[in-house]
Enzyme design. Sequence first.
Site, short mmCIF file in Angstrom:
data_model
loop_
_atom_site.label_atom_id
_atom_site.label_comp_id
_atom_site.label_asym_id
_atom_site.label_seq_id
_atom_site.Cartn_x
_atom_site.Cartn_y
_atom_site.Cartn_z
N LYS A 29 -1.04 -14.96 -1.35
CA LYS A 29 -0.41 -14.70 -0.05
C LYS A 29 -1.33 -15.14 1.09
CE LYS A 29 2.38 -11.84 2.79
NZ LYS A 29 3.28 -10.71 2.97
N GLU A 37 5.72 -18.69 9.75
CA GLU A 37 6.85 -19.14 8.94
C GLU A 37 7.60 -20.32 9.58
OE1 GLU A 37 8.74 -15.97 6.70
OE2 GLU A 37 10.58 -17.14 6.67
N HIS A 44 14.69 -12.79 -1.71
CA HIS A 44 14.91 -11.84 -0.61
C HIS A 44 16.26 -12.02 0.09
CE1 HIS A 44 10.76 -11.00 -1.37
NE2 HIS A 44 10.64 -10.15 -0.36
P1 NAD Z 1 7.86 2.69 0.82
O1 NAD Z 1 6.96 2.44 1.93
O2 NAD Z 1 9.16 3.34 1.09
O3 NAD Z 1 7.08 3.53 -0.29
C1 NAD Z 1 7.75 3.87 -1.47
C2 NAD Z 1 7.72 5.39 -1.71
O4 NAD Z 1 6.47 5.75 -2.30
C3 NAD Z 1 7.87 6.24 -0.48
O5 NAD Z 1 8.61 7.39 -0.79
C4 NAD Z 1 6.42 6.61 -0.15
O6 NAD Z 1 6.31 7.79 0.59
C5 NAD Z 1 5.87 6.80 -1.53
N1 NAD Z 1 4.44 6.58 -1.68
C6 NAD Z 1 3.68 5.66 -1.06
N2 NAD Z 1 2.45 5.67 -1.57
C7 NAD Z 1 2.42 6.63 -2.51
C8 NAD Z 1 1.42 7.10 -3.38
N3 NAD Z 1 0.22 6.53 -3.45
N4 NAD Z 1 1.71 8.13 -4.21
C9 NAD Z 1 2.96 8.67 -4.19
N5 NAD Z 1 3.97 8.26 -3.41
C10 NAD Z 1 3.68 7.23 -2.58
O7 NAD Z 1 8.21 1.32 0.05
P2 NAD Z 1 7.32 0.07 -0.37
O8 NAD Z 1 7.94 -0.42 -1.62
O9 NAD Z 1 5.89 0.34 -0.33
O10 NAD Z 1 7.63 -0.97 0.80
C11 NAD Z 1 8.91 -1.47 1.04
C12 NAD Z 1 9.00 -1.91 2.47
O11 NAD Z 1 8.08 -2.96 2.70
C13 NAD Z 1 10.36 -2.45 2.86
O12 NAD Z 1 10.75 -1.92 4.10
C14 NAD Z 1 10.13 -3.94 2.99
O13 NAD Z 1 11.00 -4.55 3.91
C15 NAD Z 1 8.71 -3.98 3.43
N6 NAD Z 1 8.04 -5.25 3.12
C16 NAD Z 1 7.36 -5.86 4.13
C17 NAD Z 1 6.67 -7.03 3.88
C18 NAD Z 1 5.85 -7.66 4.96
O14 NAD Z 1 5.38 -8.78 4.78
N7 NAD Z 1 5.64 -6.99 6.07
C19 NAD Z 1 6.65 -7.57 2.59
C20 NAD Z 1 7.35 -6.92 1.58
C21 NAD Z 1 8.03 -5.74 1.86
N1 GLY Z 2 6.90 -10.91 2.41
C1 GLY Z 2 7.24 -12.12 3.06
C2 GLY Z 2 6.20 -12.59 4.00
O1 GLY Z 2 5.20 -11.94 4.22
O2 GLY Z 2 6.35 -13.64 4.55
#
Ligand code: NAD
Ligand code: GLY
Length: 368
Positions: free
Chosen positions: A235, A245, A256
């Site tokens: 990444k 991008e 996605h």
């Molecule tokens: P999330 O942030 O909802 O976390 C998942 C769950 O795990 C939540 O309930 C959280 O409270 C819990 N949690 C987090 N850490 C924990 C831990 N160590 N122990 C126990 N529970 C824990 O989801 P995610 O999968 O981390 O992230 C998904 C989000 O990220 C989406 O909104 C997506 O659009 C975004 N995203 C952004 C990018 C970017 O480049 N900015 C890339 C990929 C995804």
């Molecule tokens: N997860 C897509 C990006 O960071 O571009």
Amino acid sequence: MPVSSVSSAPETVSISLGERSYPIRIGSGLLCSPDSFADVPQASLAVIVSNTTVAPLYAQALRETLLGQHRQVELITLPDGESHKDWITLNLIFDDLLARGADRKTVLYALGGGVVGDMTGFAAASYMRGVPFVQVPTTLLAQVDSSVGGKTGINHPRGKNMIGAFYQPVCVVADLDTLSSLPARELRAGLAEVIKYGPIADADFLDWIDTHLDELLARDAAALRYAVRRCCEIKASVVGQDEREAGLRAILNFGHTFGHAIEAGLGYGNWLHGEAVGCGMAIAADVSARLGLLAENAAARLTGLIERAGLPVRGPALGAERYLQLMRLDKKAEAGEIKFVLLDAIGHAVLRGVPDDVLRRVLASRCG
Ligand code: NAD
Ligand code: GLY
């Protein structure tokens, strides 16, 4: 690379973006080590932004570490879940910062998964036109993807991540120990983004994941460490070449376009982001094969791996027209034409338009 040859000392992957360059620290015990945060600028006030699930687990440890660096360390606890990744929750951060007298030097720490990371980053980008922030990702998905690269934002009911900003953190601190408390479903969702890096950029890494999937699912420390590092290296390289991008970075969105349609179509939080992406990658591989870009056995192999990781490979029955409507809102769409990240080989992605009749056939056979 065999997992046994991975060292246990913290590792650093660098992301090269000129004056916005920063380190991604990966290792065990980092949350409790002041050295992890050596790059953070001087500030008397620091604010940890977390949620109701993660704060009780890790906020106190982080706070104690940061008290060596900041005179005052406060905590903002947001409601948990993708359904709260909206302007109402974002505004809670602004309300709290203003109530606590946060100024332009105040440092925000995003402690949590991608939802907390994306929202805290967007708050940091816009509070007083920009304050420094640190990503402290605690999910596998956040450690391998969302905490790196500076995409921040919130969802809109009409489309995922539609409101946001590119805004880089001052560093990323990925403490692998936090993955021990992650629910199994969340670990599997994170594996979707791990798998993603193989087909888009590194066929050898896909072979490695294939061989080590059981270790990853069992949370073997060395396997997780290697996977997080390799994903961050890929990444960092992509973002280093195309931060905003203009072209190349779109490959990180493999799966996605379908995935975001599933999330928005079902209502945020019904399917996890990683589940939607896993399914979206299987659909995108199918499209690639139908267009003659990718060998059918390569698409089948990728789909099999996604399935073995415990992720869905069939989409929900939203109906082809609803999928098309949602996908036309994708950020890669140009003048209403949807652009898809497809594969012309395992390890190489291309950006293409796809005829509607092909999309309708794929959606009919893979969804519902
Ligand atoms: P999330 O942030 O909802 O976390 C998942 C769950 O795990 C939540 O309930 C959280 O409270 C819990 N949690 C987090 N850490 C924990 C831990 N160590 N122990 C126990 N529970 C824990 O989801 P995610 O999968 O981390 O992230 C998904 C989000 O990220 C989406 O909104 C997506 O659009 C975004 N995203 C952004 C990018 C970017 O480049 N900015 C890339 C990929 C995804
Ligand atoms: N997860 C897509 C990006 O960071 O571009």
